[in-house]
Design a protein around this motif. Sequence first.
Motif, short mmCIF file in Angstrom:
data_model
loop_
_atom_site.label_atom_id
_atom_site.label_comp_id
_atom_site.label_asym_id
_atom_site.label_seq_id
_atom_site.Cartn_x
_atom_site.Cartn_y
_atom_site.Cartn_z
N ASN A 5 7.04 1.79 -1.10
CA ASN A 5 6.94 2.98 -0.25
C ASN A 5 6.42 4.12 -1.12
O ASN A 5 7.00 4.43 -2.15
N LYS A 23 -4.77 7.00 4.55
CA LYS A 23 -5.65 5.82 4.59
C LYS A 23 -5.74 5.18 3.20
O LYS A 23 -5.74 3.95 3.08
N GLN A 26 -2.58 3.12 2.45
CA GLN A 26 -2.60 1.86 3.18
C GLN A 26 -3.59 0.89 2.56
O GLN A 26 -3.26 -0.29 2.32
N GLU A 27 -4.81 1.37 2.29
CA GLU A 27 -5.85 0.49 1.75
C GLU A 27 -5.52 -0.03 0.36
O GLU A 27 -5.92 -1.13 -0.02
N ASP A 31 3.26 -0.73 1.35
CA ASP A 31 3.85 -1.32 2.55
C ASP A 31 4.32 -0.28 3.56
O ASP A 31 4.51 -0.58 4.74
N MET A 32 4.52 0.94 3.10
CA MET A 32 4.91 2.04 3.99
C MET A 32 4.64 3.34 3.25
O MET A 32 4.38 3.34 2.04
N ILE A 77 -3.77 3.66 11.08
CA ILE A 77 -2.65 3.37 10.18
C ILE A 77 -1.74 2.33 10.81
O ILE A 77 -1.19 2.54 11.89
N ASN A 78 -1.57 1.22 10.10
CA ASN A 78 -0.78 0.11 10.62
C ASN A 78 0.55 -0.10 9.90
O ASN A 78 1.34 -0.94 10.32
N ILE A 79 0.77 0.62 8.81
CA ILE A 79 2.04 0.51 8.09
C ILE A 79 2.97 1.63 8.54
O ILE A 79 2.51 2.65 9.06
#
Length: 244
Positions: A5, A23, A26-27, A31-32, A77-79
């Motif tokens: 995190n 971004k 995340q890239e 994980d968060m 954003i997917n996390i």
Amino acid sequence: MKKLNIYFTAGVPEPESTPEIMKLIQEAGADMMEIGMPYSDPVADGPVIQKAHELALNNGMTIETLFSQLKTVKQEINIPVILMGYINPVLSFGFENFCRECSESGVSGLIIPDLPPLEFEKNYQKVLKQYNLNFTFLVTPETSTERIQYLDSLSSGFLYAVSSSSTTGKENVVLKNEEYLNRLASLPLKNPVMIGFGIKSKQDFENVTEKADGGIIGTAFVNILLQNKDWRKNAIDFINSVKD
């Protein structure tokens, strides 16, 4: 797989940097992420993050601005995105209004260290559930086993285990506090345990995650944003160095 995190303060180094940093985190493989809401009196934070709060406020960052920025990257954003801050600005914004905006901005949870658990249970828990938001409490090496279990029962998402009772960014021998880490690992907790405060390297991350589910890095990452003109590359390299 142990979860990483990454914390940073919204509005640093520039007022419009937040979506780009989200971004990037995340890239780079985190994980968060945990986004600090700037506040004039961040009592739990050390000098680096205090400096970031001051810069962000000078940059004009507000909760309203943060929500508008979050909405621009919500689809990318997917996390999990967690907002961390202090209760006074949230109450000034209006607690239910704040939770509604979180829900509409892709935020999955909150950390508000100065919100007392009893007050949380009495006044705020139902609202958070209504907007499907997690809430994380903090525990320290001095927290009794009974209270750890109580705070775990109130928390959702994860339990934030502070590596020491100091402010963020301190050099911590407590990262090797076997008794504390063993005690946490032995308890029948419902939430994953994430260790924070003092994690600055891959070795630190590996040390704490031998007994915990993940680690939270804040000061070391914020330092990169504050000190280096080439922060983008260095931030990516830093996250990669911890995760690799």
